[in-house]
Scaffold this motif. Structure first.
Motif, short mmCIF file in Angstrom:
data_model
loop_
_atom_site.label_atom_id
_atom_site.label_comp_id
_atom_site.label_asym_id
_atom_site.label_seq_id
_atom_site.Cartn_x
_atom_site.Cartn_y
_atom_site.Cartn_z
N THR A 227 -48.41 -10.70 -46.36
CA THR A 227 -48.63 -10.06 -45.06
C THR A 227 -48.79 -8.57 -45.27
OG1 THR A 227 -47.22 -11.71 -43.99
CG2 THR A 227 -47.64 -9.69 -42.77
N PRO A 228 -49.88 -7.98 -44.78
CA PRO A 228 -50.01 -6.52 -44.84
C PRO A 228 -48.91 -5.86 -43.98
CG PRO A 228 -52.14 -7.54 -44.38
CD PRO A 228 -51.09 -8.61 -44.25
N VAL A 229 -48.29 -4.83 -44.51
CA VAL A 229 -47.20 -4.13 -43.84
C VAL A 229 -47.72 -2.79 -43.29
CG1 VAL A 229 -44.95 -3.01 -44.18
CG2 VAL A 229 -45.45 -5.21 -45.27
N THR A 230 -47.41 -2.53 -42.03
CA THR A 230 -47.78 -1.25 -41.42
C THR A 230 -46.72 -0.20 -41.73
OG1 THR A 230 -48.80 -2.50 -39.62
CG2 THR A 230 -48.43 -0.16 -39.23
N THR A 231 -45.45 -0.52 -41.41
CA THR A 231 -44.35 0.41 -41.69
C THR A 231 -43.12 -0.36 -42.17
OG1 THR A 231 -43.48 0.32 -39.42
CG2 THR A 231 -45.08 2.06 -39.90
N LEU A 232 -42.30 0.34 -42.93
CA LEU A 232 -41.02 -0.18 -43.39
C LEU A 232 -40.03 0.97 -43.33
CD1 LEU A 232 -39.22 -2.35 -44.75
CD2 LEU A 232 -40.11 -1.54 -46.94
N ASP A 233 -38.95 0.80 -42.59
CA ASP A 233 -37.94 1.84 -42.44
C ASP A 233 -36.55 1.23 -42.48
OD1 ASP A 233 -39.46 4.39 -41.74
OD2 ASP A 233 -40.30 2.97 -40.29
N GLY B 255 -22.84 6.06 -51.91
CA GLY B 255 -23.59 7.06 -51.17
C GLY B 255 -24.43 6.41 -50.09
N THR B 256 -25.51 7.08 -49.72
CA THR B 256 -26.41 6.54 -48.71
C THR B 256 -27.84 6.61 -49.23
OG1 THR B 256 -26.63 8.70 -47.64
CG2 THR B 256 -24.93 7.22 -46.77
N ALA B 257 -28.68 5.76 -48.66
CA ALA B 257 -30.09 5.74 -49.03
C ALA B 257 -30.92 5.58 -47.77
CB ALA B 257 -30.37 4.58 -49.99
N ARG B 258 -32.10 6.13 -47.78
CA ARG B 258 -33.04 6.02 -46.66
C ARG B 258 -34.37 5.57 -47.22
NH1 ARG B 258 -33.41 4.87 -41.93
NH2 ARG B 258 -35.21 5.59 -40.83
N LEU B 259 -34.98 4.58 -46.57
CA LEU B 259 -36.26 4.04 -47.01
C LEU B 259 -37.27 4.21 -45.89
CD1 LEU B 259 -37.97 2.29 -48.98
CD2 LEU B 259 -37.08 0.30 -47.78
N SER B 260 -38.43 4.74 -46.24
CA SER B 260 -39.51 4.87 -45.27
C SER B 260 -40.82 4.72 -46.03
CB SER B 260 -39.44 6.24 -44.58
OG SER B 260 -40.45 6.33 -43.61
N ALA B 261 -41.62 3.75 -45.62
CA ALA B 261 -42.90 3.50 -46.30
C ALA B 261 -43.97 3.17 -45.27
CB ALA B 261 -42.74 2.35 -47.29
N ARG B 262 -45.18 3.48 -45.61
CA ARG B 262 -46.34 3.16 -44.78
C ARG B 262 -47.31 2.39 -45.65
NH1 ARG B 262 -42.84 4.22 -42.09
NH2 ARG B 262 -42.48 5.98 -40.76
N GLY B 263 -47.79 1.26 -45.12
CA GLY B 263 -48.72 0.43 -45.89
C GLY B 263 -47.98 -0.41 -46.90
N VAL C 114 -22.66 -1.90 -54.02
CA VAL C 114 -23.07 -2.86 -52.99
C VAL C 114 -23.75 -2.07 -51.87
CG1 VAL C 114 -22.34 -4.60 -51.33
CG2 VAL C 114 -21.22 -4.45 -53.56
N ALA C 115 -25.03 -2.35 -51.65
CA ALA C 115 -25.81 -1.68 -50.60
C ALA C 115 -25.80 -2.55 -49.35
CB ALA C 115 -27.24 -1.46 -51.07
N GLU C 116 -25.48 -1.92 -48.21
CA GLU C 116 -25.45 -2.64 -46.94
C GLU C 116 -26.37 -1.94 -45.96
OE1 GLU C 116 -22.34 -4.46 -43.67
OE2 GLU C 116 -21.68 -2.81 -44.94
N THR C 117 -27.22 -2.72 -45.30
CA THR C 117 -28.10 -2.18 -44.28
C THR C 117 -27.84 -2.86 -42.95
OG1 THR C 117 -30.37 -1.65 -43.63
CG2 THR C 117 -30.03 -3.77 -44.76
N LEU C 118 -27.95 -2.09 -41.90
CA LEU C 118 -27.81 -2.62 -40.55
C LEU C 118 -29.06 -2.35 -39.73
CD1 LEU C 118 -24.14 -1.46 -39.84
CD2 LEU C 118 -24.93 -3.73 -40.55
N ASP C 119 -30.05 -1.69 -40.33
CA ASP C 119 -31.19 -1.26 -39.54
C ASP C 119 -32.55 -1.37 -40.24
OD1 ASP C 119 -30.99 0.76 -41.40
OD2 ASP C 119 -30.90 2.40 -39.95
N ALA C 120 -32.68 -2.20 -41.25
CA ALA C 120 -33.97 -2.33 -41.92
C ALA C 120 -34.99 -2.94 -40.95
CB ALA C 120 -33.85 -3.19 -43.17
N ARG C 121 -36.17 -2.37 -40.90
CA ARG C 121 -37.20 -2.82 -39.95
C ARG C 121 -38.57 -2.68 -40.58
NH1 ARG C 121 -37.59 -6.02 -35.68
NH2 ARG C 121 -39.46 -5.53 -34.55
N MET C 122 -39.36 -3.75 -40.46
CA MET C 122 -40.73 -3.76 -40.96
C MET C 122 -41.64 -4.14 -39.80
SD MET C 122 -42.34 -5.99 -44.09
CE MET C 122 -42.00 -7.55 -43.30
#
Length: 162
Positions: free
Chosen positions: A56-62, A11-19, A71-79
């Motif tokens: 390191t304090p994180v502002t955003t993670l997407d 399937g697919t997964a989406r990650l979005s976090a603040r802080g 097997v999970a594959e990401t092409l766009d993870a960004r912190m």
């Protein structure tokens, strides 16, 4: 046996976090070292050490992932952090608990420097880390007018992340 259900994940997964906090690297120290650099050798040594511990304090993670047979594959993870950005592309085998990920660290410095490339491979619990500082080394040598990196620093770079 316990890994079998993970092999069936798709399937697919989406990650979005603040802080939050990134453990294992202090990107603020890295950024500060890059801002104060006067010798490529000292700077590279500091860069390596900053990626070997701390936090390191994180502002955003997407990011998003496509999952197929566990097997999970990401092409766009960004912190994003106050010290700069971090991108990641690669895959994690959830059932086998293995990783193959290319992480690019982009310190927020002026003038800008090339991203640092960190490859994580092997066990999720203790991945092998391979850091490629060659683009940064070339950039600093040109910027600071220095010669080639001295042999002791080259040896340090080879051995620090083993």
């Amino acid at each position: 046996w316990a890994a079998d259900p993970l092999r069936r994940l798709s399937g697919t997964a989406r990650l979005s976090a603040r802080g939050g906090v990134l453990r294992g690297a202090d990107l603020t120290v890295l950024r500060d070292r890059l801002r104060q650099a006067d010798r490529p050798q000292a700077l590279l040594e500091g860069a390596l050490r900053s990626l070997q511990g701390g936090q390191t304090p994180v502002t955003t993670l997407d990011g998003s992932a496509r999952i197929e047979n566990g097997v999970a594959e990401t092409l766009d993870a960004r912190m994003e952090t106050a010290a700069g950005g971090v991108g990641a592309v690669g895959q994690v085998d959830l059932a086998a608990r293995r990783i193959d990920m290319l992480v690019t660290v982009e310190p927020d410095v002026d003038p800008p420097v090339p991203p640092l490339a960190l490859r994580l491979t092997g066990s999720l619990d203790q991945p092998t880390r391979s850091l490629d500082l060659s683009a940064l080394q070339r950039h600093l040598t040109e910027r600071l007018g220095g010669g080639a990196l001295e042999a002791p620093a080259r040896d340090l770079l080879r051995n620090l992340l083993r």
